[in-house]
Design a protein around this motif. Structure first.
Motif, PDB file in Angstrom:
ATOM      1  N   ASN A 189      -6.046   1.819   4.863  1.00 54.70           N
ATOM      2  CA  ASN A 189      -7.202   0.989   4.497  1.00 54.70           C
ATOM      3  C   ASN A 189      -8.481   1.589   5.102  1.00 54.70           C
ATOM      4  N   SER A 245       0.820  -1.218   0.000  1.00 52.06           N
ATOM      5  CA  SER A 245       0.000   0.000   0.000  1.00 52.06           C
ATOM      6  C   SER A 245       0.856   1.272   0.000  1.00 52.06           C
ATOM      7  N   MET A 262     -10.109  -8.040  -3.386  1.00 51.59           N
ATOM      8  CA  MET A 262      -8.951  -7.951  -4.300  1.00 51.59           C
ATOM      9  C   MET A 262      -9.176  -8.816  -5.534  1.00 51.59           C
ATOM     10  N   HIS A 264      -7.364 -11.581   7.351  1.00 53.12           N
ATOM     11  CA  HIS A 264      -6.306 -11.803   8.347  1.00 53.12           C
ATOM     12  C   HIS A 264      -6.842 -12.292   9.691  1.00 53.12           C
ATOM     13  N   GLU A 275      -1.882  -7.406  10.380  1.00 50.93           N
ATOM     14  CA  GLU A 275      -3.349  -7.366  10.471  1.00 50.93           C
ATOM     15  C   GLU A 275      -3.893  -8.645  11.122  1.00 50.93           C
ATOM     16  N   THR A 311       3.380  -6.621   3.454  1.00 50.19           N
ATOM     17  CA  THR A 311       3.609  -7.551   2.336  1.00 50.19           C
ATOM     18  C   THR A 311       5.009  -7.384   1.752  1.00 50.19           C
TER      19      THR A 311
HETATM   20  P1  13P Z   1       0.159  -3.793   2.908  1.00 44.09           P
HETATM   21  O1  13P Z   1      -0.008  -3.557   1.458  1.00 44.09           O
HETATM   22  O2  13P Z   1       0.545  -2.550   3.633  1.00 44.09           O
HETATM   23  O3  13P Z   1       1.079  -4.931   3.225  1.00 44.09           O
HETATM   24  O4  13P Z   1      -1.293  -4.189   3.493  1.00 44.09           O
HETATM   25  C1  13P Z   1      -1.946  -5.308   3.076  1.00 44.09           C
HETATM   26  C2  13P Z   1      -3.379  -5.126   2.845  1.00 44.09           C
HETATM   27  O5  13P Z   1      -4.221  -5.696   3.486  1.00 44.09           O
HETATM   28  C3  13P Z   1      -3.792  -4.264   1.782  1.00 44.09           C
HETATM   29  O6  13P Z   1      -5.151  -4.335   1.655  1.00 44.09           O
END
Ligand code: 13P
Ligand code: SF4
Length: 338
Positions: free
Chosen positions: A137, A64, A291, A198, A223, A238
């Motif tokens: 988010n 992100s 996603m 998560h 998360e 990630t």
């Molecule tokens: P990151 O991209 O910060 O790792 O977060 C994961 C996520 O859940 C994005 O929706």
């Protein structure tokens, strides 16, 4: 001239969230998408949780934070966001004069949904002296009520940037919030939100899996719930998880995050084994249904017709952008690069 099918598909966009048009199955979608990128001066940004074909055709794949940084610096005229709604909204706030496209407007986020702005506004009124730090988010409306945004990559740095004598409200992820309280020692007020992907991991099944794979490293996204994180060998966003798997000499990894990230892990370390952490249901996958609403067909159609587009009112953009700019400034000073 538009044919009738296209007119109907565009009219139903609001209801369906995407252009429901037939795509010729013999079409080479990779070649078509690459052609459209050139013709329209468009960039495709993809999150690690996208399906592998989308990752392979993207100009930039990232977490992100990387995606927000890339959206802020791109010179492309059109930004095509292969991710979820809050990510595309962030790109729009950073580029109010550019066209930002999302292949499926209904690619939402359970975390963002768990914190409606009107409810949060009331909650915030109880703590008038507190600084609001929101995980990226969240909706554009929530960003208008936020002082500083953060992502899972930079959250610790962002929390530490708040003066020690200031109280903090952290929204919307209670799991990331609890993890940050532990890491930073700050006593934060947490909003009670969570990510559906998560929160699904089974501690029991992971423990059994580790017995069968004693040399595997167990890695998890922050998360995840505290009882999962407590047992992890490494916790990170990630991009941090991906980096860890590249650099760590272990040959096996049990991965507690959305399974899309495994594509890049496997490409970077073809000789290593990546096992998705088992969820607490009968399904064997850890896919984010939001996603995974994006498909190659929807990506192609969205680039061809330049729809669906993210539209935000100028006041929301002006107010909501402040917390994103603040996050990007602190991140740049701390050395985070896309
Ligand atoms: P990151 O991209 O910060 O790792 O977060 C994961 C996520 O859940 C994005 O929706
Ligand atoms: Fe939202 Fe969770 Fe899906 Fe990420 S994985 S988009 S936080 S629901």
């Amino acid at each position: 001239m538009m044919v009738m099918d296209e007119v109907t598909a565009i009219k139903s966009l609001n209801k369906k969230g995407f252009l429901d048009l037939d795509v010729d199955p013999t079409l080479d979608l990779v070649a078509e998408i690459n052609k459209l990128k050139k013709e329209k001066n468009a960039i495709v940004l993809a999150h690690y949780y996208q399906e592998s074909e989308i990752q392979d055709v993207a100009d930039y794949i990232g977490d992100s934070l990387g995606l927000a940084q890339k959206a802020a610096s791109t010179e492309a005229e059109i930004i095509v966001f292969a991710g979820v709604h809050f990510m595309a909204e962030t790109a729009k706030m950073l580029n109010p004069n550019k066209k930002v496209l999302l292949p499926d407007l209904k690619a939402g986020c359970s975390l963002a949904d768990s914190c409606p702005a009107p409810l949060f506004k009331k909650f915030k009124e109880k703590y008038p002296d507190h600084v609001v730090v929101s995980y990226i988010n969240c909706t554009a409306d929530l960003k208008t009520l936020t002082d500083i945004c953060c992502t899972s990559s930079n959250a610790e740095v962002i929390i530490n940037s708040v003066p020690k004598d200031k109280g903090i409200i952290f929204a919307p992820d209670k799991n990331l919030g609890a993890y940050l309280k532990k890491k930073t020692g700050r006593d934060m007020i947490l909003w009670n939100g969570a990510c559906m992907v998560h929160e699904i991991f089974s501690h029991e099944k992971i423990t059994k899996l580790r017995v069968h794979h004693p040399n595997a490293r167990f890695i998890a996204h922050p998360e995840c719930e505290a009882h999962i994180l407590e047992n992890a060998d490494f916790i990170g966003s990630t991009s941090q998880l991906l980096k860890y798997t590249k650099e760590n000499p272990a040959q096996e990894f049990i991965v507690a995050t959305e399974s899309g990230i495994i594509h890049q892990m496997q490409l970077a370390s073809p000789e290593k084994v990546f096992i998705p952490a088992p969820p607490n249901n009968t399904c064997a996958c850890n896919d984010c249904p939001h996603m995974k609403r994006n498909t190659m067909e929807k990506l192609y159609l969205c680039m061809k017709h330049e729809l669906p587009e993210i539209i935000l009112d100028p006041v929301t953009i002006e107010k909501g952008k402040v917390c994103i700019d603040r996050m990007l400034e602190i991140s740049a000073a701390a050395g985070f690069k896309a």
